[in-house]
Design a protein around this motif. Structure first.
Motif, short mmCIF file in Angstrom:
data_model
loop_
_atom_site.label_atom_id
_atom_site.label_comp_id
_atom_site.label_asym_id
_atom_site.label_seq_id
_atom_site.Cartn_x
_atom_site.Cartn_y
_atom_site.Cartn_z
N GLU A 266 31.27 26.79 26.30
CA GLU A 266 31.14 25.35 26.57
C GLU A 266 32.07 24.92 27.70
O GLU A 266 31.70 24.11 28.56
N ALA A 267 33.28 25.47 27.72
CA ALA A 267 34.21 25.13 28.79
C ALA A 267 33.65 25.53 30.15
O ALA A 267 33.77 24.79 31.13
N ALA A 268 33.02 26.70 30.22
CA ALA A 268 32.42 27.13 31.48
C ALA A 268 31.29 26.20 31.90
O ALA A 268 31.18 25.81 33.07
N LEU A 269 30.46 25.82 30.96
CA LEU A 269 29.33 24.95 31.28
C LEU A 269 29.78 23.56 31.69
O LEU A 269 29.12 22.91 32.52
N GLU A 296 22.52 23.93 23.41
CA GLU A 296 22.51 25.01 22.42
C GLU A 296 23.92 25.41 22.03
O GLU A 296 24.23 25.61 20.84
N VAL A 297 24.80 25.53 23.03
CA VAL A 297 26.19 25.90 22.74
C VAL A 297 26.85 24.83 21.88
O VAL A 297 27.54 25.13 20.89
N GLN A 298 26.65 23.56 22.24
CA GLN A 298 27.26 22.47 21.47
C GLN A 298 26.75 22.45 20.03
O GLN A 298 27.53 22.24 19.10
N ARG A 299 25.46 22.68 19.84
CA ARG A 299 24.92 22.71 18.47
C ARG A 299 25.54 23.85 17.68
O ARG A 299 25.94 23.66 16.53
N ARG A 300 25.61 25.02 18.29
CA ARG A 300 26.15 26.18 17.58
C ARG A 300 27.63 25.99 17.26
O ARG A 300 28.14 26.59 16.31
N ARG A 301 28.30 25.12 18.01
CA ARG A 301 29.70 24.82 17.72
C ARG A 301 29.86 23.69 16.70
O ARG A 301 30.97 23.33 16.33
N GLY A 302 28.74 23.10 16.27
CA GLY A 302 28.80 22.03 15.29
C GLY A 302 28.93 20.65 15.89
O GLY A 302 29.07 19.65 15.16
N GLU A 303 28.86 20.54 17.23
CA GLU A 303 28.98 19.24 17.90
C GLU A 303 27.58 18.63 18.05
O GLU A 303 27.02 18.51 19.13
N VAL A 304 27.00 18.26 16.90
CA VAL A 304 25.59 17.89 16.86
C VAL A 304 25.31 16.62 17.67
O VAL A 304 24.32 16.56 18.41
N ASP A 305 26.13 15.60 17.52
CA ASP A 305 25.89 14.35 18.26
C ASP A 305 25.98 14.59 19.76
O ASP A 305 25.15 14.07 20.54
N LEU A 306 26.97 15.35 20.17
CA LEU A 306 27.14 15.66 21.59
C LEU A 306 25.95 16.49 22.09
O LEU A 306 25.42 16.26 23.18
N ALA A 307 25.51 17.43 21.27
CA ALA A 307 24.36 18.26 21.65
C ALA A 307 23.11 17.40 21.80
O ALA A 307 22.30 17.63 22.70
N GLN A 308 22.95 16.41 20.90
CA GLN A 308 21.77 15.55 21.00
C GLN A 308 21.78 14.74 22.29
O GLN A 308 20.75 14.57 22.94
N ASP A 309 22.96 14.24 22.66
CA ASP A 309 23.06 13.48 23.93
C ASP A 309 22.71 14.38 25.11
O ASP A 309 21.99 13.97 26.04
N THR A 310 23.22 15.61 25.10
CA THR A 310 22.95 16.54 26.19
C THR A 310 21.46 16.88 26.25
O THR A 310 20.85 16.90 27.33
N LEU A 311 20.87 17.12 25.08
CA LEU A 311 19.45 17.46 25.05
C LEU A 311 18.59 16.30 25.50
O LEU A 311 17.58 16.48 26.19
N HIS A 338 17.50 18.83 14.45
CA HIS A 338 17.07 18.11 13.25
C HIS A 338 17.49 18.88 11.99
O HIS A 338 17.97 18.30 11.01
N ALA A 339 17.28 20.19 12.03
CA ALA A 339 17.64 21.01 10.88
C ALA A 339 19.15 20.99 10.64
O ALA A 339 19.61 21.01 9.50
N ALA A 340 19.93 20.93 11.74
CA ALA A 340 21.38 20.95 11.62
C ALA A 340 21.92 19.72 10.89
O ALA A 340 22.99 19.77 10.28
N VAL A 341 21.19 18.60 10.97
CA VAL A 341 21.64 17.38 10.27
C VAL A 341 20.88 17.19 8.95
O VAL A 341 20.97 16.13 8.32
N GLY A 342 20.10 18.20 8.55
CA GLY A 342 19.44 18.14 7.26
C GLY A 342 18.10 17.44 7.24
O GLY A 342 17.52 17.25 6.17
N ASP A 343 17.60 17.04 8.41
CA ASP A 343 16.30 16.37 8.45
C ASP A 343 15.21 17.43 8.64
O ASP A 343 14.68 17.63 9.72
N HIS A 344 14.85 18.09 7.53
CA HIS A 344 13.94 19.23 7.63
C HIS A 344 12.50 18.81 7.92
O HIS A 344 11.75 19.57 8.54
#
Length: 555
Positions: A266-269, A296-311, A338-344
């Motif tokens: 993430e730091a590199a990106l 993808e990196v942000q999601r895998r790190r658990g930064e779901v809100d940040l990942a959603q903004d990036t996506l 969606h799956a990461a926040v439980g909205d299956h």
């Protein structure tokens, strides 16, 4: 940039960008005017043209501006000078530029025309250069065997008087083909050509080689090697004050991701988020692909809100610039979020959209490859390859059955034959969402493949029948030349075979059954495909409401 078929992600092999220094873009046009007025002696004009072509052929991806205008001007000047060989060189420059901007078929056609001209004229240099361009064209359409053949020829035909930078470019292209093919000879090739670039003191080419080697190392699963070469890439860029482009940063991040070093990835990106870096993306994707990797990196790190903004920003750029392939891959990432926040439920719906769009994208890509191959080759073998790609474009990549495109082409043809002995049946897996939710989407895919196998293994009466996957868990059987009783018997055999299949090894205790709705062309006066499928769909709905695991073919 190369894109892997099927939307599997970008191949971050950086290429000579074909850019040119803006200060010299107009030089050739000025000489053209002078030549037309008779102010420049022909030998001097030829010498100037040769210098321009040498520069155009060896331009670095780090230069600014565009070489397209210069290539076109060079071709016109060569025509005026009566030098068809130099005109062909200019055409190849333009073809490679077209290829980099996505016009692969047109580039292939030009390169093959030049290659034929050079072969007839016994011009070894032009044969080498046209093979160089054909290598990249064939590489992009997935014909790595053909690409390798031309890559080797492009080096063998290039004599010792060729410019060193040009020889390096040819050697890099061979290493890239070997790397994409995961050939064990690729690392040795990269090492040798990197040494040549170092001896030449060409930093731009050293960066390109390190980027491409790191990327192909990740493809082969050699993540330690990928990290070593991405580290060298960064060190070299820092030592010479060269900011890394988003494609290079993506390669660095992919190497770190392979080693599960997500924080560093993430730091590199994040270095690429600077406006002057992201907006200067030279990959033709407006930075969208880079943002998808970051999400993808942000999601895998658990930064779901940040990942959603990036996506969301990635999707905005895809929609703005018509980046279909990246947009399809963004849907898969959105399903993961969606799956990461439980909205299956939302994850499932987004996954369905991803699968549907992926099938369409892959079909379109196969059609494009068929056109590109046909443009490159005018031989019996090429026509065979073109037909093969055409056939693949009509197949569902998951199950191997025909897809909706084939149905849309074949069903009208069958109806136009005027026969009433034609049945269609829509089959839908019952409660398939439970399989995906309980067992995983991977298990769901295996179930779909198994059902497809059953549909193909149970022979239908008559001839010319076929099965197709319409999307998701819905299938179609088309049964020409069959009467009512045989149709009902066959569909009941299919239903029973699915229900009786030993599913426990895949789904545990979950049963797998199908409901089917069938319709005959004899039931509708002058039926259209839409009418026939609509009637079958209505009966499928009735089968579902009546309790599922049944066939409805009348009423």
């Amino acid at each position: 940039m190369l894109t892997r078929p099927g939307g599997g992600g970008p191949a971050r092999l950086t290429d000579a960008d074909g850019a040119a220094d803006a200060t010299v873009v107009t030089s050739l046009a000025v000489r053209e005017d002078a030549l037309a007025e008779g102010e420049v002696p022909v030998p001097e004009a030829v010498g100037a043209l040769l210098a321009d072509l040498d520069e155009l052929e060896t331009l670095s991806r780090f230069a600014a501006g565009s070489a397209t205008g210069r290539a076109e001007a060079a071709a016109e000047t060569a025509r005026q000078l009566g030098r068809p060989d130099l005109e062909q060189r200019a055409r190849l420059v333009r073809a490679d530029l077209q290829r980099r901007r996505g016009a692969v078929a047109e580039a292939g056609r030009t390169a093959s025309e030049v290659h034929r001209w050079a072969t007839e004229a016994r011009d070894r240099y032009l044969m080498a250069r046209s093979s160089f361009v054909l290598t990249a064209v064939l590489q992009e359409v997935g014909d790595l065997a053909g690409a390798l053949e031309h890559a080797v020829s492009s080096i063998d035909l290039l004599d010792e008087t060729a410019l060193p930078a040009l020889r390096i470019d040819h050697l890099v292209r061979l290493a890239d083909v070997l790397g994409l093919a995961r050939d064990p000879a690729a690392p040795e090739r990269y090492t040798a050509v990197l040494r040549l670039a170092e001896e030449l003191g060409d930093v731009d080419r050293q960066l390109r080689i390190l980027n491409n080697r790191a990327y192909t190392d990740t493809l082969a699963g050699r993540f330690d090697d990928a990290l070593a070469h991405s580290d060298r890439l960064q060190e070299l860029a820092r030592a010479h004050g060269r900011p890394l482009a988003v494609g290079d940063l993506d390669t660095v991040a992919r190497a770190l991701m392979g080693a599960d070093r997500l924080t560093e990835a993430e730091a590199a990106l994040r270095l690429g988020l600077a406006p002057e870096v992201l907006e200067a993306s030279s990959d033709g994707d407006a930075g969208a692909d880079f943002l998808l990797t970051l999400a993808e990196v942000q999601r895998r790190r658990g930064e779901v809100d940040l990942a959603q903004d990036t996506l969301s920003e990635c999707v905005r750029r895809c929609d703005l610039h018509g980046l279909t392939a990246i947009r399809v891959r963004a849907r898969a990432e959105q399903a993961e979020l969606h799956a990461a926040v439980g909205d299956h439920r939302a994850a499932y719906e987004e996954h369905k959209r991803y699968v549907a769009e992926l099938v369409e994208l892959q079909s379109a890509q196969r059609e494009a490859r068929a056109r590109a191959l046909q443009a490159v080759y005018e031989t019996t073998e090429a026509r065979r390859q073109s037909r093969r790609w055409r056939e693949l474009s009509l197949r569902d990549p998951l199950t191997g059955l025909y897809n909706r495109r084939h149905v849309d082409e074949e069903l009208p043809r069958l109806l136009a034959g005027g026969t009433d002995r034609l049945w269609v049946a829509l089959l839908d897996l019952d409660h398939f969402k439970r399989v995906n939710d309980t067992c995983s989407h991977a298990v769901g895919d295996e179930v779909l493949r198994a059902v497809a196998t059953l549909l193909q293994e149970i022979p239908a009466p008559g001839g010319g029948s076929f099965a197709a996957r319409m999307g998701g868990e819905e299938f179609l059987l088309v049964l020409p030349g069959i009467d009512d009783e045989d149709a009902a018997t066959h569909l009941e055999r299919v239903r029973s075979a699915v229900a009786a299949h030993p599913w426990a090894g895949l789904t545990g205790g979950l049963p797998v059954t199908v409901s089917a709705g069938a319709a005959s062309a004899a039931e509708v006066p002058d039926p259209t495909p839409a009418q026939l499928l609509g009637l079958a769909d209505a009966r499928l709905y009735r089968a579902k409401r009546a309790g599922r695991d049944r066939v409805v073919a009348t009423g």
